[in-house]
Design a protein around this motif. Sequence first.
Motif, mmCIF file in Angstrom:
data_model
loop_
_atom_site.group_PDB
_atom_site.id
_atom_site.type_symbol
_atom_site.label_atom_id
_atom_site.label_comp_id
_atom_site.label_asym_id
_atom_site.label_seq_id
_atom_site.Cartn_x
_atom_site.Cartn_y
_atom_site.Cartn_z
ATOM 1 N N LEU A 232 -70.354 -35.607 18.504
ATOM 2 C CA LEU A 232 -69.257 -35.554 19.480
ATOM 3 C C LEU A 232 -69.294 -36.755 20.431
ATOM 4 N N GLY A 233 -70.462 -37.357 20.586
ATOM 5 C CA GLY A 233 -70.595 -38.464 21.527
ATOM 6 C C GLY A 233 -71.041 -38.006 22.904
ATOM 7 N N ARG B 105 -61.916 -41.894 25.497
ATOM 8 C CA ARG B 105 -62.120 -40.447 25.619
ATOM 9 C C ARG B 105 -60.943 -39.670 25.052
ATOM 10 N N LYS B 106 -59.752 -40.130 25.389
ATOM 11 C CA LYS B 106 -58.566 -39.423 24.955
ATOM 12 C C LYS B 106 -58.414 -39.487 23.424
ATOM 13 N N GLY C 139 -60.744 -37.123 21.916
ATOM 14 C CA GLY C 139 -60.279 -35.749 22.087
ATOM 15 C C GLY C 139 -59.233 -35.361 21.057
ATOM 16 N N MET D 128 -61.523 -35.144 17.510
ATOM 17 C CA MET D 128 -62.621 -34.197 17.317
ATOM 18 C C MET D 128 -62.609 -33.087 18.364
ATOM 19 N N GLY D 129 -62.763 -31.850 17.923
ATOM 20 C CA GLY D 129 -62.826 -30.735 18.861
ATOM 21 C C GLY D 129 -64.135 -29.988 18.696
ATOM 22 N N LEU D 130 -64.609 -29.367 19.773
ATOM 23 C CA LEU D 130 -65.868 -28.617 19.723
ATOM 24 C C LEU D 130 -65.628 -27.164 20.115
ATOM 25 N N GLY E 54 -56.553 -26.736 25.614
ATOM 26 C CA GLY E 54 -56.791 -27.528 24.402
ATOM 27 C C GLY E 54 -55.790 -28.655 24.225
ATOM 28 N N ARG E 55 -54.667 -28.595 24.926
ATOM 29 C CA ARG E 55 -53.654 -29.644 24.794
ATOM 30 C C ARG E 55 -54.009 -30.885 25.599
ATOM 31 N N ALA E 56 -55.079 -30.812 26.380
ATOM 32 C CA ALA E 56 -55.422 -31.894 27.311
ATOM 33 C C ALA E 56 -55.385 -33.299 26.688
ATOM 34 N N PRO E 57 -56.009 -33.524 25.525
ATOM 35 C CA PRO E 57 -56.003 -34.909 25.029
ATOM 36 C C PRO E 57 -54.611 -35.416 24.643
ATOM 37 N N GLN F 196 -55.856 -28.041 20.117
ATOM 38 C CA GLN F 196 -56.194 -29.456 20.289
ATOM 39 C C GLN F 196 -55.726 -30.268 19.079
#
Lengths: 263, 338
Positions: free
Chosen positions: A54-55, A76-77, A80, A83-85, A105-108, A160
């Motif tokens: 994930l980094g 970062r975006k 996002g 990849m999701g966790l 989950g829509r943040a990115p 996401q």
Amino acid sequence: MSTSLIHLSEISFTYREEKNTVLYDLTLDIERNSVTSILGPNGAGKTTLLHLILGWKKSPSGRILLHGEPISGYSRKAMGRIMGLVPQSEYISFEYSLLEYVLLGRAPHLGSLEMPSKKDCIIAMESLETVGLAELAERPVTHLSGGERQLVMVARTLAQEPEIILLDEPTSHLDLANKIRLLGVLMELRDRGVTIIFTSHEPDMAASVSTHMALMRDGRIQYSGQVDEVLSGDHLSDVYGIPVKIEDCGDQKVIIWHHPGNQ
Amino acid sequence: MIRNRSEKALLSQGGWITLTLFILLIVFAVALLLGRYPKAGLMSPALLQEDPLAQKLLLNLRLPRVLTALLLGMALSGAGMVFQMIFANPLVEPGFLGVSQGAAFGASVSIVFVTTSIWAIQGFAASFAILGLGFSYFIARKVRFGGWVIRLILAGISVSALFTAGIGILKYIADPVSQLPEITFWMLGGLWNITWREYLTILPIVAPSLIIIYLMRWRLNLLCLNDETSFSLGIAPGRERIVFLLLATLATASVISVSGIVGWVGLIVPHIARRLYRSDTRYALTGSMLLGGMFTLICDSIARTVLMGEIPLGILTSAIGATIFMALLMTRTVKVEK
């Protein structure tokens, strides 16, 4: 250059506070659209491995490539969106409704000053439907059982819409019916072209959805490859340090272990 | 069908915010007309048109004070919400992490050693508030037991205590005629010497901070998640937390540089806001700011009208806030389910 989707070579990791190394010299390739399960005893370094991919944690040595590029090169975006966790568990401090929670989950996909739109709401509701919790959309997350919480976290990651999903012991709190539901969700995602990596403590369950498997012990990957090559009684016995056998039961594999009382 | 219902539930929160804004405007108007001229109670709006003294009083004395009360409440409760989200704990407010005490200490230092000019006090208050926050954060990282939140709160309590001791020393060496009353005023909190000058000095710092927090408010939700989760959602949690904390601390330090310490607003108002507008900061933060403005406006109106003399605002907000808090604690099981 490797052509695989994710390529890890000579990765190691040490927690600063504790002096012991968690991962040693680890090399692993993840193919596009594969389902890889990572198995191994408690403390083998499975979660750390996910965090490295994930980094979130950084390996002091070796390199991790995503689409052939070092993961540190992604914003970062962008990361996002790729990849999701789904974490093992999560402490939720406030009484969000399921819908509000999954919308996170829509943040990115949203700008810094943007709010989720109607379209984001629809995606969030669809994700809740996929995990079977749409009926509870307005209920507070804090009222859910452990298993339902795990499914909501999966729904958030679905919202996401990443191309790679990492899941940390996704079935650990689920009852049998929800476990099978989750496996169904994973297979559906795989059909949609998502690449999945998850850790598990249940080799037979993991084998039923995986294309690839990695067995870890003491911070090292002992065996990895196609499920058929990796999943054998000998390998499991070696990794877990107890004698187990694998039997075919119809099209499923079943783990047979010795009851400690029967010796 | 479920989808429509959920969307409606999300959107209906906006209606509640509008209603709150409307009530706030009424409270604002009443606060302006409330006072002891020409006699105790409400001034009739008709008087304003004929009496030049009433006009002057309203425009030069009451308006800046009412506007400052509004700004104070919005800043404290907005900052309170930011702190509670970032520390993922509903029991945190700027006062718990050394911010308020730091600001008070900074102001006292300015009064005793430097100057009592409003700019200097504001600058010192803001610097020491940020220093207090940074110090609490640093200590919390060094504490060797307990979870993150309990460590922060313990660190905050000890840093606050250190600043309080410092204020005690400053009070002891302060000139009892010129300096001591200023410091005492600071510790009690109040808005009786607010003029346009004070209001316009803090506005350029408080307004932009609050506007940025307001515009970024949905992202606050992401910061109460576990670090690795918010990271996986494409956030740099450390960086975004610092941005929010700095803005909240700046706004808080700025308003209390003119008002002194006004306690409990930052703790209690976000609580009520979450009950009324639910947890999503998209609505809860807006609601918190509006309710906070209303709360301090009402408290300040009581402070200046009930007795012949002034009741210090900080005493009133603490008394009322603590009472509401007890009531909230005891009705924890009663959920606001719309």
